[in-house]
Design a protein around this motif. Structure first.
Motif, PDB file in Angstrom:
ATOM      1  N   ARG A 121       3.879   0.046  -2.439  1.00 32.29           N
ATOM      2  CA  ARG A 121       2.443  -0.083  -2.643  1.00 32.29           C
ATOM      3  C   ARG A 121       2.052  -1.541  -2.763  1.00 32.29           C
ATOM      4  O   ARG A 121       2.858  -2.383  -3.143  1.00 32.29           O
ATOM      5  N   GLN A 122       0.790  -1.786  -2.427  1.00 29.29           N
ATOM      6  CA  GLN A 122       0.258  -3.139  -2.523  1.00 29.29           C
ATOM      7  C   GLN A 122      -1.151  -3.083  -3.072  1.00 29.29           C
ATOM      8  O   GLN A 122      -2.042  -2.490  -2.453  1.00 29.29           O
ATOM      9  N   ALA A 123      -1.323  -3.672  -4.228  1.00 34.32           N
ATOM     10  CA  ALA A 123      -2.639  -3.762  -4.850  1.00 34.32           C
ATOM     11  C   ALA A 123      -3.307  -5.067  -4.413  1.00 34.32           C
ATOM     12  O   ALA A 123      -2.610  -6.020  -4.019  1.00 34.32           O
ATOM     13  N   PRO A 124      -4.617  -5.149  -4.478  1.00 30.82           N
ATOM     14  CA  PRO A 124      -5.318  -6.376  -4.069  1.00 30.82           C
ATOM     15  C   PRO A 124      -4.787  -7.598  -4.803  1.00 30.82           C
ATOM     16  O   PRO A 124      -4.666  -7.582  -6.034  1.00 30.82           O
ATOM     17  N   GLY A 125      -4.461  -8.629  -4.048  1.00 27.63           N
ATOM     18  CA  GLY A 125      -3.996  -9.870  -4.643  1.00 27.63           C
ATOM     19  C   GLY A 125      -2.555  -9.847  -5.122  1.00 27.63           C
ATOM     20  O   GLY A 125      -2.094 -10.821  -5.726  1.00 27.63           O
TER      21      GLY A 125
ATOM     22  N   LEU B   4      -1.503   9.800 -13.387  1.00 23.31           N
ATOM     23  CA  LEU B   4      -1.888   8.557 -12.722  1.00 23.31           C
ATOM     24  C   LEU B   4      -2.697   7.656 -13.642  1.00 23.31           C
ATOM     25  O   LEU B   4      -3.473   8.122 -14.491  1.00 23.31           O
ATOM     26  N   LYS B   5      -2.483   6.365 -13.458  1.00 22.52           N
ATOM     27  CA  LYS B   5      -3.159   5.348 -14.256  1.00 22.52           C
ATOM     28  C   LYS B   5      -3.966   4.433 -13.324  1.00 22.52           C
ATOM     29  O   LYS B   5      -3.627   4.298 -12.130  1.00 22.52           O
ATOM     30  N   PRO B   6      -4.978   3.774 -13.842  1.00 26.34           N
ATOM     31  CA  PRO B   6      -5.743   2.847 -12.994  1.00 26.34           C
ATOM     32  C   PRO B   6      -4.858   1.786 -12.342  1.00 26.34           C
ATOM     33  O   PRO B   6      -5.140   1.378 -11.200  1.00 26.34           O
ATOM     34  N   GLU B   7      -3.809   1.382 -13.010  1.00 25.65           N
ATOM     35  CA  GLU B   7      -2.919   0.370 -12.427  1.00 25.65           C
ATOM     36  C   GLU B   7      -2.076   0.895 -11.272  1.00 25.65           C
ATOM     37  O   GLU B   7      -1.382   0.122 -10.611  1.00 25.65           O
ATOM     38  N   ASP B   8      -2.148   2.184 -11.004  1.00 22.70           N
ATOM     39  CA  ASP B   8      -1.485   2.748  -9.824  1.00 22.70           C
ATOM     40  C   ASP B   8      -2.341   2.585  -8.571  1.00 22.70           C
ATOM     41  O   ASP B   8      -1.887   2.901  -7.471  1.00 22.70           O
ATOM     42  N   THR B   9      -3.569   2.133  -8.742  1.00 24.28           N
ATOM     43  CA  THR B   9      -4.460   1.926  -7.602  1.00 24.28           C
ATOM     44  C   THR B   9      -3.874   0.906  -6.640  1.00 24.28           C
ATOM     45  O   THR B   9      -3.525  -0.207  -7.034  1.00 24.28           O
ATOM     46  N   ALA B  10      -3.736   1.301  -5.384  1.00 25.77           N
ATOM     47  CA  ALA B  10      -3.125   0.440  -4.372  1.00 25.77           C
ATOM     48  C   ALA B  10      -3.156   1.158  -3.028  1.00 25.77           C
ATOM     49  O   ALA B  10      -3.477   2.349  -2.955  1.00 25.77           O
ATOM     50  N   VAL B  11      -2.797   0.436  -1.991  1.00 25.81           N
ATOM     51  CA  VAL B  11      -2.487   1.062  -0.701  1.00 25.81           C
ATOM     52  C   VAL B  11      -1.004   1.399  -0.727  1.00 25.81           C
ATOM     53  O   VAL B  11      -0.175   0.531  -1.023  1.00 25.81           O
TER      54      VAL B  11
ATOM     55  N   ASP C 159      13.711  -0.567  10.434  1.00 28.06           N
ATOM     56  CA  ASP C 159      12.689  -0.053   9.524  1.00 28.06           C
ATOM     57  C   ASP C 159      11.394   0.218  10.259  1.00 28.06           C
ATOM     58  O   ASP C 159      10.971  -0.593  11.098  1.00 28.06           O
ATOM     59  N   TYR C 160      10.755   1.307   9.908  1.00 33.02           N
ATOM     60  CA  TYR C 160       9.437   1.641  10.438  1.00 33.02           C
ATOM     61  C   TYR C 160       8.483   1.813   9.261  1.00 33.02           C
ATOM     62  O   TYR C 160       8.855   2.370   8.217  1.00 33.02           O
ATOM     63  N   TRP C 161       7.251   1.354   9.469  1.00 30.91           N
ATOM     64  CA  TRP C 161       6.232   1.418   8.417  1.00 30.91           C
ATOM     65  C   TRP C 161       5.040   2.231   8.879  1.00 30.91           C
ATOM     66  O   TRP C 161       4.644   2.166  10.051  1.00 30.91           O
ATOM     67  N   GLY C 162       4.457   2.958   7.947  1.00 26.05           N
ATOM     68  CA  GLY C 162       3.198   3.623   8.213  1.00 26.05           C
ATOM     69  C   GLY C 162       2.032   2.662   8.060  1.00 26.05           C
ATOM     70  O   GLY C 162       2.208   1.505   7.669  1.00 26.05           O
ATOM     71  N   GLN C 163       0.841   3.166   8.318  1.00 24.13           N
ATOM     72  CA  GLN C 163      -0.349   2.328   8.286  1.00 24.13           C
ATOM     73  C   GLN C 163      -0.920   2.183   6.878  1.00 24.13           C
ATOM     74  O   GLN C 163      -1.783   1.342   6.639  1.00 24.13           O
ATOM     75  N   GLY C 164      -0.440   2.986   5.967  1.00 23.58           N
ATOM     76  CA  GLY C 164      -0.888   2.923   4.575  1.00 23.58           C
ATOM     77  C   GLY C 164      -1.964   3.947   4.263  1.00 23.58           C
ATOM     78  O   GLY C 164      -2.757   4.323   5.126  1.00 23.58           O
ATOM     79  N   THR C 165      -1.982   4.379   3.013  1.00 18.22           N
ATOM     80  CA  THR C 165      -3.015   5.300   2.542  1.00 18.22           C
ATOM     81  C   THR C 165      -3.487   4.817   1.174  1.00 18.22           C
ATOM     82  O   THR C 165      -2.684   4.458   0.312  1.00 18.22           O
ATOM     83  N   GLN C 166      -4.797   4.814   0.996  1.00 21.16           N
ATOM     84  CA  GLN C 166      -5.378   4.275  -0.234  1.00 21.16           C
ATOM     85  C   GLN C 166      -5.321   5.300  -1.362  1.00 21.16           C
ATOM     86  O   GLN C 166      -5.695   6.467  -1.180  1.00 21.16           O
ATOM     87  N   VAL C 167      -4.861   4.852  -2.507  1.00 23.37           N
ATOM     88  CA  VAL C 167      -4.905   5.652  -3.734  1.00 23.37           C
ATOM     89  C   VAL C 167      -5.754   4.882  -4.744  1.00 23.37           C
ATOM     90  O   VAL C 167      -5.457   3.721  -5.045  1.00 23.37           O
ATOM     91  N   THR C 168      -6.781   5.533  -5.242  1.00 25.49           N
ATOM     92  CA  THR C 168      -7.668   4.907  -6.222  1.00 25.49           C
ATOM     93  C   THR C 168      -7.712   5.779  -7.469  1.00 25.49           C
ATOM     94  O   THR C 168      -8.033   6.965  -7.383  1.00 25.49           O
ATOM     95  N   VAL C 169      -7.397   5.183  -8.608  1.00 26.46           N
ATOM     96  CA  VAL C 169      -7.392   5.902  -9.883  1.00 26.46           C
ATOM     97  C   VAL C 169      -8.448   5.269 -10.776  1.00 26.46           C
ATOM     98  O   VAL C 169      -8.374   4.081 -11.093  1.00 26.46           O
ATOM     99  N   SER C 170      -9.432   6.063 -11.165  1.00 24.03           N
ATOM    100  CA  SER C 170     -10.511   5.533 -12.006  1.00 24.03           C
ATOM    101  C   SER C 170     -10.238   5.854 -13.477  1.00 24.03           C
ATOM    102  O   SER C 170      -9.653   6.879 -13.803  1.00 24.03           O
TER     103      SER C 170
END
Length: 122
Positions: free
Chosen positions: A38-42, A85-92, A110-121
């Motif tokens: 996963r990758q969170a903004p920044g 889930l916690k807000p800090e799990d928010t990421a692609v 290695d093969y990578w997918g395009q990513g899927t967004q997970v947002t936890v409020s």
């Protein structure tokens, strides 16, 4: 040609659950390890969970006890069940698969997918 496609992301309130799926398709001889990152903004991309061909798993400390990775080799699919889930799990969330396309080890990569967004409020 090999494709790796994720699905199952979305929005959820803190404490909720989501299940991610990742299916590999195409010219596949065999799949070794599969994993979720996963990758969170920044922030840098980080390993969330990984499962080897023999079913061994490892998890990031931050998700141990909350996330479960599994795979269905008949479907070339890996899953990530995310609970509490916690807000800090928010990421692609990105799927990664270590795939050989032929009998020869030189075809392994290695093969990578395009990513899927997970947002936890909160």
């Amino acid at each position: 040609q090999v494709q790796v496609v994720e699905s199952g992301g979305g929005w959820v309130q803190a404490g909720g659950s989501l299940r991610l799926s990742c299916a590999a398709s195409g010219s596949i001889f065999n799949i070794n390890a599969m994993g979720w990152y996963r990758q969170a903004p920044g922030k840098q991309r980080e390993l969330v969970a990984r499962i080897t061909g023999d079913g061994s798993t490892n998890y990031a400390d931050s998700v141990k006890g909350r996330f479960t990775i599994s795979r269905d080799d008949a479907k070339n699919t890996v899953y990530l069940q995310m609970n509490s889930l916690k807000p800090e799990d928010t990421a692609v969330y990105y799927c990664n698969a270590d795939i050989r396309t032929t009998l020869f080890s030189s075809s392994r990569r290695d093969y990578w997918g395009q990513g899927t967004q997970v947002t936890v409020s909160s």
